[in-house]
Design a protein around this motif. Structure first.
Motif, PDB file in Angstrom:
ATOM      1  N   ASP A 103       0.974  -1.560  -0.072  1.00 45.89           N
ATOM      2  CA  ASP A 103       0.361   0.030  -0.121  1.00 45.89           C
ATOM      3  C   ASP A 103       0.577   1.588   0.139  1.00 45.89           C
ATOM      4  O   ASP A 103       0.490   2.483  -0.530  1.00 45.89           O
ATOM      5  CB  ASP A 103      -0.931   0.179   1.395  1.00 45.89           C
ATOM      6  CG  ASP A 103      -1.977  -0.838   1.367  1.00 45.89           C
ATOM      7  OD1 ASP A 103      -2.161  -1.701  -0.014  1.00 45.89           O
ATOM      8  OD2 ASP A 103      -3.182  -1.256   1.884  1.00 45.89           O
ATOM      9  N   ASP A 104       2.488   1.326   0.586  1.00 44.61           N
ATOM     10  CA  ASP A 104       3.630   2.249   0.027  1.00 44.61           C
ATOM     11  C   ASP A 104       3.645   2.677  -1.320  1.00 44.61           C
ATOM     12  O   ASP A 104       4.473   3.512  -1.537  1.00 44.61           O
ATOM     13  CB  ASP A 104       3.976   2.478   1.691  1.00 44.61           C
ATOM     14  CG  ASP A 104       4.015   1.782   2.613  1.00 44.61           C
ATOM     15  OD1 ASP A 104       2.421   2.744   3.283  1.00 44.61           O
ATOM     16  OD2 ASP A 104       4.349   0.774   3.483  1.00 44.61           O
ATOM     17  N   ARG A 136       4.207  -2.328  -6.585  1.00 42.20           N
ATOM     18  CA  ARG A 136       3.597  -3.186  -5.535  1.00 42.20           C
ATOM     19  C   ARG A 136       4.447  -4.290  -5.283  1.00 42.20           C
ATOM     20  O   ARG A 136       5.182  -4.925  -4.507  1.00 42.20           O
ATOM     21  CB  ARG A 136       2.764  -3.079  -5.633  1.00 42.20           C
ATOM     22  CG  ARG A 136       1.667  -2.329  -5.549  1.00 42.20           C
ATOM     23  CD  ARG A 136       0.294  -2.832  -5.328  1.00 42.20           C
ATOM     24  NE  ARG A 136      -1.101  -1.157  -5.864  1.00 42.20           N
ATOM     25  CZ  ARG A 136      -0.971  -0.798  -6.746  1.00 42.20           C
ATOM     26  NH1 ARG A 136      -0.817  -1.163  -7.540  1.00 42.20           N
ATOM     27  NH2 ARG A 136      -1.433   0.299  -5.863  1.00 42.20           N
TER      28      ARG A 136
END
Length: 174
Positions: free
Chosen positions: A17-18, A47
């Motif tokens: 998610d970062d 990702r």
């Protein structure tokens, strides 16, 4: 997963998610110049790189590059952590703070916490640091962290030269 806190920072595992922050950080001009081009150009690639890199390292070794967040507001500032490279005999420390946060001591604060974590929590016997000889700030940072210059090497595949620093946490026996 939460790893460390300092006075101003929180270090945690980086997650898929970062990816948006990771994508911007690793394509910043300073990253490309001092660390290298990872060829990651999309969120999906970011990702995948996070999963194959830091997430896999955390699962395999119990350490990785961590996301550095400011405690007061949760802002993502950069990454700092530990890496086990096939090309080096020991674990090395890595760090990168987004340029808009430079000059505030965040890189040193995060890196000093990671060095202490490597010795205290992970029981590492030694820690390496590598940097481009022309990256004056990073060379100084490694010295400030207690690492000492060891040698100049060529790292695979097409490195133009890298300074290797070392810090011993325990005296060699016998």
């Amino acid at each position: 997963m939460h790893i460390l806190d300092t006075e101003r920072l929180r270090l945690r595992t980086i997650e898929a998610d970062d990816a948006a922050f990771y994508l911007v950080l690793i394509n910043d001009e300073s990253w490309l110049k001092n660390i290298g081009d990872k060829g990651v150009r999309s969120l999906d690639q970011a990702r995948a790189a996070i999963l194959a890199g830091p997430c896999a390292s955390q699962a395999r070794h119990g350490f990785s590059l961590y996301l550095v967040e400011r405690r007061e507001d949760g802002a993502a500032l950069g990454m700092c952590g530990l890496i086990k490279r096939d090309s080096l005999p020991d674990v090395d420390i890595g760090y990168a703070i987004a340029p808009r946060y430079w000059g505030r001591g965040y890189a040193y604060e995060a890196a000093a916490a990671v060095v202490a974590h490597a010795e205290r929590d992970l029981g590492l016997e030694r820690l390496l640091g590598i940097t481009d000889p022309e990256n004056v700030k990073s060379n100084r940072m490694l010295l400030k962290l207690g690492l000492r210059f060891e040698r100049f090497v060529l790292m695979p595949p097409d490195d133009r030269g890298t300074n290797v620093y070392r810090r011993e946490f325990r005296e060699a026996c016998c």
